[in-house]
Write a protein that holds these residues in place. Structure first.
Motif, PDB file in Angstrom:
ATOM      1  N   UNK A 408       0.898  -1.292   0.107  1.00  0.00           N
ATOM      2  CA  UNK A 408      -0.036  -0.088  -0.016  1.00  0.00           C
ATOM      3  C   UNK A 408       1.030   1.456   0.217  1.00  0.00           C
ATOM      4  N   UNK A 409       1.876   1.254   0.686  1.00  0.00           N
ATOM      5  CA  UNK A 409       2.876   2.154   0.838  1.00  0.00           C
ATOM      6  C   UNK A 409       3.414   2.719  -0.598  1.00  0.00           C
ATOM      7  N   UNK A 410       3.837   1.386  -1.079  1.00  0.00           N
ATOM      8  CA  UNK A 410       4.469   1.794  -2.408  1.00  0.00           C
ATOM      9  C   UNK A 410       3.568   2.256  -3.351  1.00  0.00           C
ATOM     10  N   UNK A 411       2.164   1.739  -3.620  1.00  0.00           N
ATOM     11  CA  UNK A 411       1.369   2.247  -4.243  1.00  0.00           C
ATOM     12  C   UNK A 411       1.097   3.636  -4.146  1.00  0.00           C
ATOM     13  N   UNK A 412       0.999   4.029  -2.913  1.00  0.00           N
ATOM     14  CA  UNK A 412       0.802   5.642  -2.807  1.00  0.00           C
ATOM     15  C   UNK A 412       2.111   6.352  -3.018  1.00  0.00           C
ATOM     16  N   UNK A 413       3.096   6.038  -2.736  1.00  0.00           N
ATOM     17  CA  UNK A 413       4.290   6.713  -3.410  1.00  0.00           C
ATOM     18  C   UNK A 413       4.437   6.801  -5.051  1.00  0.00           C
ATOM     19  N   UNK A 414       4.126   5.479  -5.640  1.00  0.00           N
ATOM     20  CA  UNK A 414       4.170   5.742  -6.880  1.00  0.00           C
ATOM     21  C   UNK A 414       3.181   6.473  -7.457  1.00  0.00           C
ATOM     22  N   UNK A 415       1.957   6.480  -6.843  1.00  0.00           N
ATOM     23  CA  UNK A 415       0.901   7.236  -7.320  1.00  0.00           C
ATOM     24  C   UNK A 415       1.144   8.937  -7.084  1.00  0.00           C
ATOM     25  N   UNK A 416       1.897   9.331  -5.944  1.00  0.00           N
ATOM     26  CA  UNK A 416       2.369  10.500  -5.826  1.00  0.00           C
ATOM     27  C   UNK A 416       3.482  10.968  -7.085  1.00  0.00           C
ATOM     28  N   UNK A 417       4.337   9.977  -7.055  1.00  0.00           N
ATOM     29  CA  UNK A 417       5.093  10.373  -8.648  1.00  0.00           C
ATOM     30  C   UNK A 417       4.525  10.702  -9.594  1.00  0.00           C
ATOM     31  N   UNK A 418       3.522   9.819 -10.048  1.00  0.00           N
ATOM     32  CA  UNK A 418       2.613   9.998 -10.975  1.00  0.00           C
ATOM     33  C   UNK A 418       1.925  11.323 -11.231  1.00  0.00           C
ATOM     34  N   UNK A 419       1.262  11.598 -10.030  1.00  0.00           N
ATOM     35  CA  UNK A 419       0.466  12.844  -9.843  1.00  0.00           C
ATOM     36  C   UNK A 419       1.493  14.135 -10.052  1.00  0.00           C
ATOM     37  N   UNK A 420       2.636  14.027  -9.453  1.00  0.00           N
ATOM     38  CA  UNK A 420       3.690  15.276  -9.514  1.00  0.00           C
ATOM     39  C   UNK A 420       3.881  15.324 -11.179  1.00  0.00           C
ATOM     40  N   UNK A 421       4.139  13.962 -11.829  1.00  0.00           N
ATOM     41  CA  UNK A 421       4.479  14.313 -13.130  1.00  0.00           C
ATOM     42  C   UNK A 421       3.409  15.042 -13.895  1.00  0.00           C
ATOM     43  N   UNK A 422       2.256  14.348 -13.773  1.00  0.00           N
ATOM     44  CA  UNK A 422       1.071  15.142 -14.447  1.00  0.00           C
ATOM     45  C   UNK A 422       0.488  16.472 -14.239  1.00  0.00           C
ATOM     46  N   UNK A 423       0.777  16.647 -12.874  1.00  0.00           N
ATOM     47  CA  UNK A 423       0.261  17.921 -12.433  1.00  0.00           C
ATOM     48  C   UNK A 423       1.337  19.118 -12.666  1.00  0.00           C
ATOM     49  N   UNK A 424       2.343  18.775 -12.781  1.00  0.00           N
ATOM     50  CA  UNK A 424       3.517  19.835 -13.216  1.00  0.00           C
ATOM     51  C   UNK A 424       4.150  19.860 -14.646  1.00  0.00           C
ATOM     52  N   UNK A 425       3.824  18.730 -15.135  1.00  0.00           N
ATOM     53  CA  UNK A 425       4.404  18.533 -16.357  1.00  0.00           C
ATOM     54  C   UNK A 425       4.409  19.816 -17.241  1.00  0.00           C
ATOM     55  N   UNK A 426       5.437  20.186 -18.167  1.00  0.00           N
ATOM     56  CA  UNK A 426       5.281  21.413 -18.785  1.00  0.00           C
ATOM     57  C   UNK A 426       5.726  20.734 -20.419  1.00  0.00           C
ATOM     58  N   UNK A 427       5.046  21.326 -21.242  1.00  0.00           N
ATOM     59  CA  UNK A 427       5.141  20.858 -22.734  1.00  0.00           C
ATOM     60  C   UNK A 427       5.820  22.123 -23.422  1.00  0.00           C
ATOM     61  N   UNK A 428       6.847  21.980 -24.237  1.00  0.00           N
ATOM     62  CA  UNK A 428       7.297  22.907 -24.849  1.00  0.00           C
ATOM     63  C   UNK A 428       6.955  23.101 -26.471  1.00  0.00           C
TER      64      UNK A 428
END
Lengths: 428, 350
Positions: A408-428
């Motif tokens: 469960x902790x691993x899923x939460x951490x990996x989910x957080x990583x995906x969330x950060x990537x999608x939330x702050x991703x910039x496109x050029x």
């Protein structure tokens, strides 16, 4: 090439050889798709098998069998001045006698084994916290011992010949009377997360391991994050492109592939041997794991820095910023989502790592959660290791439950990583 | 753009703060115990009860294996080094010298009880197993007398070892060489079985020869090293009724509904036969206590007293509840008195 006046040869789409070729190509594509689907299906089936077997065997540990027991804090047995060392077994023996009137002393002792060996301490802690209970009757929900927990969950075969069972026919008959009287319940077991480790499965929890893992990850993060980012910034933005830089790059990539147990041996020799840091402490564990996550963070950071377009740097430099200003004011903030993703994945990897922790003694039996990074502690994976090796039956379920908590902790951490990537991703 | 990145100075500060207490981490308020994974459950039981009874921080118990534990124990005197090591065999002369070389000279040896080494099969196994020690040797050793000479073990079936046994394949899960259980098994089962072979008795070979030639377990498949995790062996046996497993008595005790013991030379392992010494595969369990730490490390003296109490070691005590076999009364009293008096152990004989 072909001008408008040149007639194209009539394509013989309908001719037999072309149709055969097309069919062959179509079949090949279908095969590839099916293979891909099959591979995906296999991977999912394996994952599902793993999780389902864990749920199947671990679900029991999320509930704990308890008996509502009415105890009398008898002033004749307990001295008011010394409540911490009172004879709480005697008080429990009286309570058990009230369940089964007319039992011989030996029978009462046998019946008393229904309650966990930790039950007297529950009584003690309750009255030490509230001395006014002396001389009063209180109903407490006490955990039952492991064999009876197994019995309620149907894991202790009643049809097994009595000689090979932990419980005799009399034991089971008494238990059934207790169940019939409605005193037995199996509520959710917060102790699994809130209690420290114990040798009794019914009392054992993950509090120490969770705190140990938290200290460990904190140490690991504080060491590897700044160092990793610093190294990556230097290599990517400042280092002259020479042969030395290539050698360093190759070495960092190699370091990322070194088996973790090697870092454990290093920690054993250097941190414990030379520096004399305490064994089994999350701080040492965090340092060892920081060595392990460092290359991951460096590689992820360099990739994230590389992905920032050169035009950003050039624009900053063109407006008169120094190299350092360009990096810290413009490039690094843009690269941060990628860096954080890489860091979180590295830390998730560190959370599940076992081998180096075994070498520095984090697989110790410690009751009580660590109060700081230098106290002896276990971590989640090493706690799983200890429980998996314990002879008591109840630890089978606890082990699976602990693995589920770790997952469960691993899923939460990996989910957080995906969330950060999608939330702050910039496109050029 | 603004500056969301913490400046380097702040990072350096956190780093320094994180590293600072390292200098002060020398004091120790918890007793440290290392050593055998067989003694681990017993040390664990005493440690937890001691912590709960006295309110003192419970000792930290770590299963490192007997050999590894003694190495750590012998590394020196001081808060960095453990106070007690548990061992599933006696300390060797070499280890005692190692201790002495690092200044650990005053050690008390405590024989806390006896552990039976059990060979067990799943209850689903139909045969009523009874193995003589030479049979065990012939089934599991790397080299055996066969075909008139001393050669690599040719037996694949139990019936090849002894025609009275069933024609099932030999498949035995046992401990790896790092384990004290393995050392003990080689000594009490393999060496004893080897000595009892007609070939060895008729050949007039001495103990030195037996130690040199009969200590290797076979590596060609029938003996499977299963790692230190005895629970895995138990689960393996449940899945494979033809297989046997070797482990400590406490695992049989906890799993009596799944496993049945193999009788050795006609004797089944239980508390009585192990204590009386009639069950042949028994081994002593030891604690070694660093006397230089007693009275210095907080609570160590009280902890040793708790470990030596009748409530722990005696018949009906909580260690017996976990599967340890208590010593007979007279020997137990002698051990308790010697340990509480801090009697130093003599150097072991070679």
């Amino acid at each position: 090439m072909a001008g408008p006046d040149i007639a194209l040869p009539a394509t013989p789409w309908a001719s037999a050889p072309v149709r055969a070729r097309l069919r062959r190509r179509g079949r090949a594509e279908t095969r590839l798709r099916l293979l891909g689907l099959g591979a995906l299906g296999l991977a999912f089936a394996m994952l599902a098998t793993l999780v389902l077997t864990l749920l199947w065997s671990g679900a029991g540990a999320f509930r704990q069998t308890r008996v509502a027991t009415e105890v009398f804090y008898d002033p004749a047995i307990l001295a008011p001045g010394n409540l911490a060392r009172g004879d709480y077994r005697a008080i429990l023996a009286v309570a058990v006698g009230e369940w089964f009137p007319g039992l011989s002393p030996a029978g009462r002792r046998r019946a008393g084994a229904i309650l966990s060996a930790g039950a007297p301490f529950v009584l003690r802690d309750r009255i030490v916290a509230d001395p006014a209970l002396l001389g009063r009757r209180v109903t407490l929900s006490l955990p039952v011992s492991d064999p009876y927990d197994q019995l309620r969950r149907g894991l202790l075969g009643r049809d097994t010949p009595a000689a090979f069972r932990r419980l005799t026919d009399d034991d089971i008959a008494r238990w059934d009377r207790l169940v019939a009287s409605g005193l037995v319940s199996a509520p959710l077991n917060p102790g699994l997360l809130l209690d420290p480790d114990s040798r009794f499965p019914e009392l054992a929890g993950l509090a120490g391991a969770l705190a140990g893992s938290a200290w460990l990850l904190l140490t690991c993060f504080l060491l590897s994050f700044p160092v990793g980012i610093g190294a990556a910034i230097y290599l990517e933005e400042f280092a002259p492109r020479r042969r030395l830089a290539d050698v360093i790059e190759i070495n960092i990539n190699n370091l990322a592939a070194v088996p973790s147990v090697v870092f454990g041996l290093l920690g054993l020799a250097v941190f414990l041997g030379w520096f004399g840091l305490p064994r089994s402490s999350p701080f040492v564990g965090g340092m060892v794991l920081a060595l392990m996550t460092l290359p991951t963070i460096i590689i992820a950071t360099r990739a994230a820095l590389k992905a920032v377009p050169p035009s950003i740097r050039e624009a900053a430099l063109g407006l008169g910023a120094s190299r350092q200003q360009a990096v810290f004011h413009h490039v690094l903030p843009l690269a941060m989502p990628g860096i954080l993703t890489g860091t979180i994945l590295g830390l998730a990897h560190a959370l599940g790592e076992t081998a180096p922790l075994l070498l520095i003694g984090m697989n110790a039996f410690v009751t009580g959660a660590p109060g700081g990074p230098f106290d002896a502690a276990t971590a989640l994976p090493t706690q799983i290791f200890i429980w998996a090796d314990s002879p008591e039956r109840g630890f089978e379920a606890r082990t699976s439950a602990a693995i589920l908590v770790l997952l469960a902790f691993l899923v939460v951490m990996n989910g957080l990583a995906i969330f950060l990537r999608n939330r702050f991703e910039r496109k050029w | 753009m603004s500056v969301p990145v913490p400046p380097a100075a702040a990072l350096a500060l956190t780093l320094a703060l994180a590293l600072l207490p390292a200098a002060g981490a020398t004091a120790r308020d918890r007793i440290r115990i290392v050593g055998s994974s067989t003694v681990f459950p017993y040390s664990q039981a005493v440690a937890e009860l001691f912590g709960r009874l006295t309110g003192a921080p419970a000792p930290v118990v770590e299963a490192t294996g007997t050999g590894g534990g003694i190495q750590i124990f012998c590394a020196g005197v001081g808060v960095r080094h453990p106070d007690i090591v548990g061992a599933s065999r006696a300390m060797t002369r070499w280890e005692h010298d190692l201790c002495a070389a690092h200044g650990v000279t005053d050690i008390t040896e405590a024989l806390i009880g006896i552990d039976g080494l059990v060979i067990a099969v799943a209850r689903a196994n139909p045969f009523d197993w009874d193995l003589a020690l030479p049979d065990l040797y012939l089934a599991l050793a790397a080299d055996v007398p066969a075909g008139g000479g001393w050669q690599a073990n040719p037996f694949r079936l139990w019936s090849g070892v002894d025609p009275a046994l069933p024609g099932a394949p030999i498949r035995v899960y046992g401990p790896p060489p790092t384990s004290g259980t393995r050392d003990a098994f080689v000594e009490v089962a393999m060496h004893a079985g080897c000595r009892a072979l007609d070939f060895v008795r008729a050949g007039g070979f001495d103990d030195g020869w037996v130690r040199a030639n009969c200590s290797r377990m076979r590596q060609d498949g029938p003996f499977i090293e299963a790692g230190e995790n005895d629970n895995l062996i138990v689960q393996q046996l449940a899945a494979d009724p033809e297989a046997m497993g070797i482990f400590g008595y406490s695992f049989l005790y906890e799993n009596a509904d799944r496993l049945k013991p193999v009788r050795i030379a006609g004797v089944a392992p239980d508390g009585a036969t192990i204590a009386a010494g009639t069950y042949p595969l028994a081994r002593p369990l030891f604690l070694y206590i660093k006397n230089a730490h007693r009275g210095v490390i907080p609570h160590l003296e009280e902890f040793v007293a708790e470990f030596m109490s009748e409530a722990a070691l005696g018949p009906g005590g909580y260690l017996e509840e976990r599967g340890m076999v208590p010593l007979p009364g007279g020997r137990r009293a002698a051990v308790q008195a010697a340990v509480l008096a801090r009697a130093p152990m003599p150097p072991p004989a070679d």
